[in-house]
Scaffold this active site. Structure first.
Site, mmCIF file in Angstrom:
data_model
loop_
_atom_site.group_PDB
_atom_site.id
_atom_site.type_symbol
_atom_site.label_atom_id
_atom_site.label_comp_id
_atom_site.label_asym_id
_atom_site.label_seq_id
_atom_site.Cartn_x
_atom_site.Cartn_y
_atom_site.Cartn_z
ATOM 1 N N ARG A 36 0.825 -1.217 0.000
ATOM 2 C CA ARG A 36 0.000 0.000 0.000
ATOM 3 C C ARG A 36 0.859 1.267 0.000
ATOM 4 N NH1 ARG A 36 -5.144 -1.170 4.057
ATOM 5 N NH2 ARG A 36 -6.447 -2.212 2.502
ATOM 6 N N LYS A 197 -17.997 -18.037 4.552
ATOM 7 C CA LYS A 197 -19.413 -17.931 4.905
ATOM 8 C C LYS A 197 -20.269 -17.195 3.889
ATOM 9 C CE LYS A 197 -18.862 -18.271 9.862
ATOM 10 N NZ LYS A 197 -19.044 -17.588 11.148
ATOM 11 N N GLY A 354 -9.108 -8.698 1.122
ATOM 12 C CA GLY A 354 -8.002 -9.179 1.967
ATOM 13 C C GLY A 354 -7.421 -10.541 1.638
ATOM 14 N N GLY A 377 -12.278 -4.247 2.524
ATOM 15 C CA GLY A 377 -13.687 -3.918 2.726
ATOM 16 C C GLY A 377 -14.269 -3.048 1.615
#
Ligand code: 3PG
Ligand code: MG
Length: 396
Positions: A36, A197, A354, A377
């Site tokens: 980053r 999930k 991620g 996110g």
């Protein structure tokens, strides 16, 4: 594009406030992945080349509105200086005396990094007073923090409305890649969604089935879809209570003309650990005492065929338990196929989120993708079809 870039701004002699995301992983005080930080270099250098004075605004961690020594941005300074190839002045606060002093002492060619914006409660509250105090330091605002653009914070949203604002080079690259992948893609489009999930990716799946032609579902969440269709998955991770939701997603996909691809064969083991004894079975034959840890070779072959038939790929989430060998095999093989088709020029491939970037790096395939997002996110929220406040503020 509805937003301005550095090319549209007058920068010469001006103090340019640049919101960057240098929220990098750190262990024992050392930056373990400087990606980053390296990605903001073109923006900072471009501003310098145009005679501007870059003042970097950033957050680090989640200090919850007060100074926390371990979350000082000072810890990123050595990595930032190494990436830029020059000294950077650090100011102990992002507003007030220390910030003003550092900014007013700047000569042409200097770069300043201001302390963690989240040391002020007003940052996450998007307090207009904090935004105004930051804006007062400079004359132009550049947002280069796509990966923090899902936050409506003072340094990402509020301040953009107070100064002439534009996207930095990294923000520009992210937005263009995402537009090419999902906004206005070359069809057919395939999305790969993996991970543990269904419950964490409901909005994402719901949006994608209306936007893509093929959806490959992998990882633990595939088990939930299998259970919903009456396939027994033994001791596999599966959210059995999400079965009705999975069926709704399948129905929505059918209506939208999106083909869903679930595993046809799977790699099963009795233990969740590296090199656990394993076998490959048809998906209907998972033993009652075993768990699915990866997709099998027939599934990978089917995915490869879909990739070959498509022109655009968007990827979020691994296909199996990629952290433990050999259950990274399907993820690695599918990633290698995507990279090969990208190299051959038939596929535009974009990945983000991620775990995804970690998995693709591990597969050695990240470089072979057209674009790898720096965002976690923010990438997910964008895939969900949500407006990102940090981007929206650049549009007005
Ligand atoms: C990230 O690492 O995802 C961004 O820097 C945003 O951080 P946050 O999730 O703490 O807002
Ligand atoms: Mg995050």
């Amino acid at each position: 594009m509805a937003w301005k870039t550095l090319d549209d701004m007058e920068l010469n002699g001006k103090v340019v406030l640049v919101r960057v995301d240098i929220n990098v992983p750190v262990e024992n005080g050392l930056v373990t992945d400087a990606t980053r930080i390296e990605k903001i270099v073109p923006t900072v250098k471009d501003i310098l080349a145009h005679g501007g004075k870059p003042v970097l605004l950033a957050h680090y961690g989640r200090p919850k509105g007060k100074p926390v020594a371990e979350m000082s941005l000072k810890l990123t300074l050595p990595a930032l200086e190494a990436a830029l190839g020059q000294a950077v002045t650090f100011a102990e606060d992002c507003i007030g005396g220390p910030a003003k002093a550092a900014v007013s002492a700047m000569a042409a060619g200097d770069v300043v990094l201001l302390e963690n914006t989240r040391f002020h409660a007003g940052e996450e509250a998007n307090d207009p007073a904090l935004a105004a105090a930051m804006a007062a330091l400079g004359e132009v605002y550049v947002n280069d923090a796509f990966s923090a653009a899902h936050r409506a914070h003072a340094s990402t949203e509020g301040i953009a409305r107070l100064l002439p604002a534009c996207a930095g080079r990294l923000m520009e690259a992210e937005l263009k890649a995402l537009e090419a992948a999902l906004g206005n893609p070359v069809r057919p489009v395939v999305a790969v969604v993996g991970g543990a999930k269904v419950s964490t990716k409901l909005d994402l799946l719901g949006n994608l089935v209306t936007r893509v032609d093929h959806l490959v579902i992998g990882g633990g969440m595939a088990n939930t879809f299998l259970v919903a269709q009456g396939v027994e998955v033994g001791k596999s991770l599966a959210e059995r209570d999400m079965a009705p939701t999975a069926l709704e997603i399948l129905e929505k996909a059918r209506e939208a003309g999106c083909t869903i691809h679930l595993p046809v064969d799977v790699v099963v083991a009795r233990e969740f650990k590296a090199h656990a004894a394993n076998e490959t079975v048809p998906v209907a034959d998972c033993p009652a005492d075993a768990m699915i840890l990866d997709a099998g070779p027939q599934t990978v072959a089917a995915i490869a065929e879909v990739f070959a038939a498509c022109r655009t790929l968007i990827w979020n989430g691994p296909l199996g338990a990629f952290e433990i060998a050999p259950f990274d095999a399907a993820t690695n093989a599918a990633a290698a196929k995507a990279a090969a088709l990208t190299a051959a020029g038939t596929l535009v491939s974009v990945a983000g989120g991620g775990d995804t970037v970690a998995a693709l790096n591990k597969a050695g395939a990240a470089e072979g993708f057209t674009y790898i997002s720096t965002a976690g996110g923010a990438f997910l929220e964008w895939m969900e079809g949500k407006d990102l406040p940090g981007v929206a503020a650049l549009m007005d």
